[in-house]
Design a protein around this motif. Structure first.
Motif, PDB file in Angstrom:
ATOM      1  N   VAL A   6       0.865  -1.167   0.000  1.00  0.00           N
ATOM      2  CA  VAL A   6       0.000   0.000   0.000  1.00  0.00           C
ATOM      3  C   VAL A   6       0.904   1.220   0.000  1.00  0.00           C
ATOM      4  O   VAL A   6       1.825   1.331   0.808  1.00  0.00           O
ATOM      5  N   ASP A   7       0.658   2.129  -0.910  1.00  0.00           N
ATOM      6  CA  ASP A   7       1.433   3.349  -0.992  1.00  0.00           C
ATOM      7  C   ASP A   7       0.994   4.297   0.121  1.00  0.00           C
ATOM      8  O   ASP A   7      -0.196   4.558   0.291  1.00  0.00           O
ATOM      9  N   TYR A   9       1.328   7.483   0.398  1.00  0.00           N
ATOM     10  CA  TYR A   9       0.697   8.696  -0.132  1.00  0.00           C
ATOM     11  C   TYR A   9      -0.780   8.448  -0.439  1.00  0.00           C
ATOM     12  O   TYR A   9      -1.642   9.251  -0.089  1.00  0.00           O
ATOM     13  N   GLU A  10      -1.072   7.322  -1.078  1.00  0.00           N
ATOM     14  CA  GLU A  10      -2.461   6.988  -1.395  1.00  0.00           C
ATOM     15  C   GLU A  10      -3.282   6.815  -0.116  1.00  0.00           C
ATOM     16  O   GLU A  10      -4.436   7.235  -0.056  1.00  0.00           O
ATOM     17  N   LEU A  11      -2.687   6.223   0.897  1.00  0.00           N
ATOM     18  CA  LEU A  11      -3.370   6.048   2.164  1.00  0.00           C
ATOM     19  C   LEU A  11      -3.647   7.398   2.828  1.00  0.00           C
ATOM     20  O   LEU A  11      -4.733   7.633   3.347  1.00  0.00           O
ATOM     21  N   GLU A  12      -2.674   8.296   2.778  1.00  0.00           N
ATOM     22  CA  GLU A  12      -2.864   9.648   3.316  1.00  0.00           C
ATOM     23  C   GLU A  12      -4.042  10.335   2.627  1.00  0.00           C
ATOM     24  O   GLU A  12      -4.892  10.947   3.283  1.00  0.00           O
ATOM     25  N   GLU A  13      -4.083  10.229   1.322  1.00  0.00           N
ATOM     26  CA  GLU A  13      -5.149  10.852   0.549  1.00  0.00           C
ATOM     27  C   GLU A  13      -6.509  10.221   0.838  1.00  0.00           C
ATOM     28  O   GLU A  13      -7.503  10.923   0.986  1.00  0.00           O
ATOM     29  N   GLU A  14      -6.542   8.920   0.935  1.00  0.00           N
ATOM     30  CA  GLU A  14      -7.803   8.219   1.152  1.00  0.00           C
ATOM     31  C   GLU A  14      -8.376   8.479   2.545  1.00  0.00           C
ATOM     32  O   GLU A  14      -9.581   8.615   2.717  1.00  0.00           O
ATOM     33  N   LYS A  46       6.118   2.420   0.821  1.00  0.00           N
ATOM     34  CA  LYS A  46       5.150   1.332   0.652  1.00  0.00           C
ATOM     35  C   LYS A  46       5.001   0.607   1.977  1.00  0.00           C
ATOM     36  O   LYS A  46       5.969   0.382   2.692  1.00  0.00           O
TER      37      LYS A  46
END
Length: 79
Positions: A6-7, A9-14, A46
């Motif tokens: 899991v990236d 950055y993507e988790l922060e955004e989500e 990641k």
């Protein structure tokens, strides 16, 4: 789980949280993974949980039941 990474950055955004919050959560989750024989690693932004698939699923079910995520509470505070 086919893609275990899991990236961050993507988790922060989500989740609408900052990187320090994500890192704090990872640290808290590390301790919760130990009884399941699982480990969490962070490398190159990641996140990956290492361990047997059935143990990952067991952790997810139990974690989600005991620590539901809501917008107005700490993300890992038990109910």
């Amino acid at each position: 789980m086919e893609n275990d990474n899991v990236d961050t950055y993507e988790l922060e955004e989500e989740l609408f949280v900052s990187r320090p919050t994500i890192m704090k959560l990872i640290q808290e989750i590390k301790d919760r993974l130990l009884p399941y024989g699982l480990q969490i690693t962070t490398e190159n932004k990641k996140i990956k949980i290492i361990g047997a698939e059935h143990l990952k699923r067991k952790f997810i079910v139990e974690f989600r039941t005991l620590w539901p995520i809501t917008n107005d509470e700490s993300l890992v505070t038990p109910i």
